[in-house]
Design a protein around this motif. Sequence first.
Motif, PDB file in Angstrom:
ATOM      1  N   LYS A  55      39.237  38.448  44.303  1.00  0.00           N
ATOM      2  CA  LYS A  55      39.937  39.670  43.911  1.00  0.00           C
ATOM      3  C   LYS A  55      41.298  39.254  43.373  1.00  0.00           C
ATOM      4  O   LYS A  55      42.076  38.618  44.080  1.00  0.00           O
ATOM      5  CB  LYS A  55      40.105  40.610  45.108  1.00  0.00           C
ATOM      6  N   GLN A  56      41.569  39.598  42.130  1.00  0.00           N
ATOM      7  CA  GLN A  56      42.803  39.108  41.509  1.00  0.00           C
ATOM      8  C   GLN A  56      43.519  40.206  40.734  1.00  0.00           C
ATOM      9  O   GLN A  56      42.898  41.122  40.188  1.00  0.00           O
ATOM     10  CB  GLN A  56      42.498  37.933  40.576  1.00  0.00           C
ATOM     11  N   GLU A 190      53.654  41.412  30.587  1.00  0.00           N
ATOM     12  CA  GLU A 190      52.396  42.058  30.952  1.00  0.00           C
ATOM     13  C   GLU A 190      51.279  41.777  29.948  1.00  0.00           C
ATOM     14  O   GLU A 190      50.099  41.849  30.289  1.00  0.00           O
ATOM     15  CB  GLU A 190      52.588  43.571  31.097  1.00  0.00           C
ATOM     16  N   CYS A 191      51.642  41.445  28.714  1.00  0.00           N
ATOM     17  CA  CYS A 191      50.615  41.169  27.701  1.00  0.00           C
ATOM     18  C   CYS A 191      49.804  39.910  28.022  1.00  0.00           C
ATOM     19  O   CYS A 191      48.759  39.668  27.409  1.00  0.00           O
ATOM     20  CB  CYS A 191      51.238  41.051  26.314  1.00  0.00           C
ATOM     21  N   PHE A 192      50.257  39.111  29.003  1.00  0.00           N
ATOM     22  CA  PHE A 192      49.467  37.946  29.424  1.00  0.00           C
ATOM     23  C   PHE A 192      48.109  38.380  29.946  1.00  0.00           C
ATOM     24  O   PHE A 192      47.125  37.650  29.838  1.00  0.00           O
ATOM     25  CB  PHE A 192      50.214  37.160  30.496  1.00  0.00           C
ATOM     26  N   VAL A 193      48.044  39.577  30.481  1.00  0.00           N
ATOM     27  CA  VAL A 193      46.780  40.122  30.989  1.00  0.00           C
ATOM     28  C   VAL A 193      45.750  40.208  29.860  1.00  0.00           C
ATOM     29  O   VAL A 193      44.555  39.970  30.076  1.00  0.00           O
ATOM     30  CB  VAL A 193      47.011  41.505  31.623  1.00  0.00           C
ATOM     31  N   VAL A 201      38.749  36.800  32.051  1.00  0.00           N
ATOM     32  CA  VAL A 201      39.439  36.883  33.338  1.00  0.00           C
ATOM     33  C   VAL A 201      40.087  38.268  33.390  1.00  0.00           C
ATOM     34  O   VAL A 201      40.923  38.590  32.546  1.00  0.00           O
ATOM     35  CB  VAL A 201      40.513  35.794  33.488  1.00  0.00           C
ATOM     36  N   PHE A 202      39.703  39.049  34.373  1.00  0.00           N
ATOM     37  CA  PHE A 202      40.125  40.446  34.422  1.00  0.00           C
ATOM     38  C   PHE A 202      40.961  40.706  35.675  1.00  0.00           C
ATOM     39  O   PHE A 202      40.516  40.450  36.792  1.00  0.00           O
ATOM     40  CB  PHE A 202      38.902  41.365  34.389  1.00  0.00           C
ATOM     41  N   LEU A 203      42.167  41.230  35.463  1.00  0.00           N
ATOM     42  CA  LEU A 203      43.105  41.460  36.557  1.00  0.00           C
ATOM     43  C   LEU A 203      43.332  42.954  36.777  1.00  0.00           C
ATOM     44  O   LEU A 203      43.398  43.727  35.824  1.00  0.00           O
ATOM     45  CB  LEU A 203      44.458  40.811  36.247  1.00  0.00           C
TER      46      LEU A 203
END
Length: 287
Positions: A55-56, A190-193, A201-203
Amino acid sequence: MAVLNLDHVQEDRQTGLFSATIDDKVKNLAKLALRRNPVLIAIKDEKQATVTGLKQGYFTCPLERRISWLYKMLKKAKKLKVIVFFSSCKSVDFHYEFFKVYCKAPVLHIHGKLSQARRKETFESFVEATCGVLFCTDIAARGLDIPSVDWVVQFDPPTDVKEYIHRVGRTARGLQNTGNAVILLRPEEECFVEFLKIEKVFLDKYTFETPTEAVQTMLEDVIENNGVMKSLARKAYLSYIRCYTKHKLKSVFNIENMDLALAAKAFGFLKQPDIDFLSTKDKKRSR
């Protein structure tokens, strides 16, 4: 680190090369170490790059609240096993001293500038521990199998997406095991997401209670009155800024949109230390 001379390895051999991610360095190593036309066996989820038991998420944190957030995070996780990643050895040293001496936290630390004997001792202690905290650089992101890690905290940003995956890979290890990970980002980052989404990879976006300013006030008092800690803080601050100036993803982790005075406050400075490797324009921007 041991060095293997392939000229000394017999021709009649079977060689296996294992990696969580495949980049140019791994491909070049494969060309040297493996025979022609090797068999590639890939075990991956087509829907996501990390294991399902992980969980990330990410938390958007202003620079001046970082140390208070970390203190509260570790306090809540005092019965758990936590790994915290920093961008430099000097940052590890500074945060280790502050949390161990002044916050009385059960902290260990490991990085590449410690002797092999100290790294081995720290690693073995953390492996055997049922709870506690390990402050480290990316030296601990690969090749270490530490059982039962509950949380991975990326306090400083990874060098790239692949390094992010290696870091979070310290938890949720093994069949059907679970774990948690969180990365701390500035509002401008936040754009690193979105970069992570491209690599499957979903956060989730996490929320935490606003921490009190008591720890920040204590840190500022320590830096003002303790010469040794002030020196450690200055070295950590400069290394933190230098990592941003050299970051691969400059469109995300951009030194030009960082308030350097607030970054200094995160290391306990009421007055920003001089940064001799920045341009005059960048220095003026934050004052």
